[in-house]
Structures are given as C-alpha cells and as structure tokens.
Scaffold this motif. Structure first.
Motif, short mmCIF file in Angstrom:
data_model
loop_
_atom_site.label_atom_id
_atom_site.label_comp_id
_atom_site.label_asym_id
_atom_site.label_seq_id
_atom_site.Cartn_x
_atom_site.Cartn_y
_atom_site.Cartn_z
N THR A 47 -8.04 -3.52 -2.13
CA THR A 47 -7.67 -3.79 -0.74
C THR A 47 -7.69 -5.29 -0.45
O THR A 47 -6.80 -5.82 0.22
N GLN A 85 -5.28 0.85 4.33
CA GLN A 85 -6.00 1.96 3.71
C GLN A 85 -6.47 2.98 4.75
O GLN A 85 -6.43 4.18 4.51
N ASP A 161 -1.51 0.50 0.66
CA ASP A 161 -2.89 0.64 0.19
C ASP A 161 -3.26 2.12 0.16
O ASP A 161 -3.49 2.72 1.21
N GLU A 162 -3.29 2.68 -1.03
CA GLU A 162 -3.58 4.11 -1.24
C GLU A 162 -2.72 5.00 -0.34
O GLU A 162 -3.23 5.72 0.51
#
Ligand SMILES: Nc1ncnc2c1ncn2[C@@H]1O[C@H](COP(=O)(O)OP(=O)(O)OP(=O)(O)O)[C@@H](O)[C@H]1O
Ligand SMILES: [Mg+2]
Lengths: 243, 345
Positions: A47, A85, A161-162
């Motif tokens: 991150t 995220q 992010d993810e």
C-alpha cells in the motif's frame, strides 16, 4: 501501439515513517499497457508503494516518474485511477450519487458522465443496484463500486490496491477479463495482491517482503528461475524460507 | 471475569488515549477556575457620570464604591452613556435628581440603583436641602422590565449557533478522514483549498437556514427583546456560523475520533461563552479580558446585543462583522495548511 518509454520508473526509493524504514531501495519499471502485480505478505509495504505512485505520499529518498513526470504532481492525478485498499465511499449516499460526485471531481459532465457511469457499473455488474444506498451494499459490492469509481474517467494508468478482495470467483474472473480488455486498449494496470493464484494472471510480478524487492519477472520466469511449480513456492524461495 | 476483562480493557484504552485522560482531569479544573473568576470577581462597581448640577452626589456615590466621572455638559454625558462608557448619568432638574440608565445590563442597573439609594441616605443634611424629591429614573436602552433573558438572549443565540455548527462540521470533516474518503478525495486532482471551500459552501447553505430558524424562533417565539433590524441579526448569526464551521473543520485535523472532537467543547466553546459578555467582563483580570478579544463568539455576541437590545445599526457592528470574516478566513487558511499533512501538493 508499443511505447518505448516505461509508464512508471521507480529509482532507489526509500520510504520511512519516523525511524521505521517501510520501503528499502526499490527500483522497478512498469511498461505500457501491461498488468503489473505487486505481491507480498501483509505489512510488506504494498500500500505504501502504491500511495507513492499516486503522489498522495512522498518518497523519503529516491525518485518516481509516472508517464515521464516526476512525482508527486497534482496534474498527474487526472491520469490515474486509484482504488484504495479500504472502500472510501460515502455510505449514506446512493451508488449513483457517489459515482456522480467522483465523476464531477474528474471533470466529467452531462451525457458523457451518464454514459460513463452506466458503462462502469455494467463492467462491475452492479447496474441493478445503481440507486441503492451504499450502506445497504455487501462488502463485495462496495469493492466493485470502488473499482467502478477508479475506472470512471478512463485513466491511462490504474493503481488498484487489492481490487478483488471479497469478490467471489465467478465475478473475479469477469473482472479480470475486463482488466485484460483495458490492457488491450492501452491502459496500464498496477495492482497489489497477496493471493497467489491471482498473481499468476499478471503480466509481470514484483515480489516484495519487509519493504525489500525480492524479484521482478513474469510469473513463468519466476517459476523457472526458482525451479518451483507454484508462485507460492517461488515466493518462499526468495524469502529464504525454502532453499 | 468478563466484567473484569471489560474493566481492564477500558482502562487500557484510557491509558492509550492520553488526551482523553488529560481532558477528564484538566478540563473540569479549567472550567471551574473560569467560573470562580467570573463569579468571585469583585462586586460590580457601577460607573456613573455626573452632570455639573448634580455634583452634590459625587462624594456620596464614591463612598459606595461607584466610579464617578464628572461631565461639563449633558451632551458629553449622554454621549458617554451611549458609547457604554458609563452605566448611568445623573442630572438635577430643580430639586429632583434624574437618572438615565444605560439599561442593557440588568446587573449594572441594579448596582447603580443600590449605590444611589445608599448615597441618598448618606447625604449630609446641608446638602439634603437641595435634593427634595425622589429620583426620576429613565432608561436609554432596554426598560425597567427588561428580563435577564433579554440580556442573555442575544449571547445565547450566538453561543448555540456556534456550538452546533462547530460540532457538526467538525465531526463530518473528521469522518471524511477516518472513513478514508479524504484520502480518496486527495487522490483526485482536487486542490486542498477546494476541499475547504467546498465545505464552507456546503455547510454555508445549511447555516443560512439554521440562522433563519434560530433568529426567528428567539425573537418571535421566545419573545426576546428585539430593538434593531432582523437582517443584521441574520447576518451576525450567519457570520458566527461561518467562523464555527471553519474552526470546527480546522480542529478536526487534531482529533482522531468523534470523542476527541467532543473534547474540544470544554476547551474551545465553554471559555468563549464565559468571555462573551454573558457576565460583566470588567471584573476579570486584564489578561483574561484580552483572551476574550481573540474569540469569535465575543464579537458575535457584542454585535447581537448592540442590534437586539440597543437597536444599533451598521456603524456599530461593522468592526464585529469584519472580525468574524477575518476569523473565518484565517481558519480556512490554516485548514488548507493542515491538509498538507495528508497530501503535500
Ligand atoms: N502512516 C504510517 N505511519 C507509520 N507506519 C506506517 C504507516 N503506514 C504504513 N506503515 C507501516 O508500513 C508497513 C507497510 O504497510 P503497508 O500498508 O504498505 O502494508 P501492505 O503491504 O499494504 O499490507 P496489507 O497487505 O496488510 O495491506 C507496515 O509495517 C505499517 O505498519
Ligand atoms: Mg495494503
């Protein structure tokens, strides 16, 4: 349309919070229109790295260039689609209101805005839930809405992010298909993950652990170089856990 | 066992949150000391102006601890009364003393009347000959039947407007940060000042309605004395909201959660209330009076009192208007700088 210059160059980048070094001497490049995966365990600095790429955060030392521009640079944010995220949504608003709000921030107006909202919601398969309030969304639905918002302004660079956490396998597959389609249209995608089987779908992979870049290669290249049969094994190899 | 675990957890949370702990101990001390300063201040000493013809009262009133100022003529006396430099002005009409009270502060009125009564009784028999009738009393502003609420009303309007806007704007800006939407906003090409200004405009619209409602309610429903123009009352409540809104969003940068935002109330709001003029400020130590000059509620309350009790107009509230605009601009600027913590550009 092959582009000679890399979209992102990261050169000897360190990032420290106080005395704690979270990223150590990271150097990598992301090519035009590829899907670049950042793979690493929790707390490894994924991150942190993505935030540096967006320009929200600044390097402690080293240099990051995005599309030939030294970061951080405010104007570059127009070129970047960022998916954080954690779902940063206004839960008391409807999905439509959220989309309209962010679309306006990127300067989308009128018919174009309406069309883009419809397109991205179809892409994440949420078109039936457009008018629903976000606090009535499930976790996976919120994740997809966040992705839809990142795609709104058709940015040439996506930083995710993810992106697929909490999304079921069927839907995940269809989202990957869409991401690949974006690649073909010339969009460069950088995403983080700690799901190994997902990593295999990336064009190239960066393995990161405790803020140190272990290796960058295609999934096949990583398997070959380490003599492993799975990405997981390759990762353990670089981490020094497996000889 | 479970209860013990909970107890322990709560204690641990307190230990991790030093701010909350400090607040629990220090804030009450702060508020209590302010209150003691306000209430235990020396008894209010009325300031009385005396016309040449009424000089006979001077010594007797001074003996009652009143602060006496002699005026050469009635014009300068009345001017001082209007400016609020004195609480009352005494003239003689034949053998009848005439007292004109400034009137906007019931506490000052009482102090003047008390001093006067004592003074009348203590007048030397020689002087008493020239003062034969009971004093005639009139009011410059307000009236004899002015209730305490008429005095407090304008201040309380200011206080409540400030309090609620401060809290709500502060908490909602804070939530922007804690839910991650602030970071999301900062990942768009939005400039920092645009965020701050967006908040001012968004909340600004709400505060217009709030100002309308509160002003209307206080005057029409509660029947608080209203000598001046409704438009000015609206203007002042609006400007006060603006300063509360900008201060709230600024301070939310220094709070980690809603609870910490609420902790600002005893630190930021309550002292302002005490220094707003709700109680006579003259009895406070000088440094504390100066602190009052640095708080938005003070200016809002002064102007609202001028408008509602004294019926004054633009010339008398202009300074307060500019001060509140200045505060709002300052807080906005600081907020833009505070946002640098989250994104440097
Ligand atoms: N603002 C901050 N201040 C101090 N330390 C931080 C800060 N942000 C991140 N860190 C630290 O940096 C390290 C990397 O965090 P980061 O969020 O980048 O990890 P991650 O790889 O994204 O993990 P995850 O997979 O769990 O999301 C962690 O040890 C974290 O504690
Ligand atoms: Mg992370």
């Amino acid at each position: 349309m092959k582009q000679a210059n890399p979209v992102i160059t990261v050169t000897h980048v360190d990032r420290a919070f106080g005395s704690k070094k979270v990223l150590k001497d990271i150097t990598l490049q992301v090519e035009h229109a590829e899907t670049f995966g950042i793979l690493g365990p929790s707390g490894s600095g994924k991150t942190t790295l993505v935030k540096l790429l967006t320009g929200i955060d600044e390097v402690t030392s080293g240099e990051i260039n995005v599309l030939g521009v030294r970061m951080p640079k405010l104007a570059m944010l127009q070129q970047i689609g960022y998916m954080a995220q954690s779902d940063a949504l206004y839960t008391e608003l409807s999905a439509k209101e959220n989309l309209e709000f962010f679309a306006s921030l990127y300067g989308l107006k009128g018919g174009n805005r309406t069309r883009r909202i419809r397109d991205v919601m179809e892409l994440v398969n949420l078109q039936e839930h457009l008018r629903k309030r976000v606090d009535q969304y499930s976790g996976g639905m919120k994740r997809r809405l966040s992705l839809a918002i990142a795609l709104l302004h058709e940015p040439p660079l996506l930083l995710l992010d993810e992106p697929t956490v909490g999304i079921d396998p069927v839907l995940r597959q269809s989202i990957w298909k869409e991401l690949k389609a974006l690649n073909h249209k010339g969009t460069t995608i950088v995403l983080t993950t700690h799901v190994m089987d997902e990593a295999e779908k990336c064009g190239r992979l960066a393995m990161i652990r405790d803020g140190v870049l272990l290796a960058v290669d295609t999934p096949a290249g990583l398997l070959q170089a380490t003599g492993s049969s799975t990405i997981e094994e390759a990762f353990l190899y670089y981490g020094g856990v497996r000889p | 066992m479970r209860i013990r675990a909970i107890t322990l957890r709560i204690l641990q949370q307190f230990i991790h949150d030093k701010r909350t702990m400090a607040l629990m101990f220090i804030a009450p001390l702060l508020v209590l000391s302010l209150m003691s300063l306000v209430f235990n201040g020396d008894a209010y000493e009325p300031k009385i102006g005396v016309a040449p013809g009424a000089a006979v009262f001077s010594t007797a009133l001074e003996a009652q601890k009143a602060e006496i100022t002699g005026y050469d003529n009635d014009e300068s006396g009345n001017a001082a009364l209007q400016a609020g430099d004195i609480d009352a002005y005494i003239t003689m009409k034949g053998t009848t003393p005439e007292i004109m009270l400034e009137g906007s502060n019931p506490a000052a009125n009482r102090a003047v009347m008390m001093a006067l009564q004592e003074a009348m009784q203590s007048l030397q028999p020689s002087a008493a000959g020239s003062v034969q009738n009971q004093p005639q009393i009139s009011y410059l502003y307000g009236a004899e039947d002015m209730k305490t609420i008429d005095r407090f009303g304008p201040i309380m309007i200011g206080v409540f407007v400030f309090f609620f806007v401060f809290l709500i704007a502060g908490v909602s800006f804070l939530r922007e940060r804690t839910t991650g939407t602030l970071e999301r906003l900062l990942s768009t090409p939005l400039k920092r000042w645009e965020i701050v200004l967006g908040y001012v405009c968004g909340f600004g619209i709400f505060t217009v309605f709030q100002a309308l409602l509160i002003s209307w309610f206080s005057i029409q429903v509660l029947g608080i004395m209203m000598a001046g123009s409704f438009g000015y009352v609206l203007l002042m409540t609006l400007l006060l909201s603006m300063s509360a809104l900008t201060l709230g969003t600024l301070l939310s940068a220094f709070a980690a959660n809603e609870l910490q935002m609420i902790q600002f109330i005893p630190l930021v709001i309550v002292p302002q209330i005490f220094l707003s003029g709700l109680f006579p400020l003259d009895t406070l130590p000088l440094w504390l009076q100066r602190v009052g000059l640095a708080t938005p509620i003070y200016y809002g309350a002064q102007a609202l009192m001028d408008i509602m009790i004294r019926g004054k107009g633009w010339n008398d509230i202009a300074l307060d208007v500019f001060m509140l605009i200045g505060f709002s601009l300052l807080f906005m600027l600081l907020n833009v700088l505070a946002l640098r913590k989250h994104r440097k550009m």
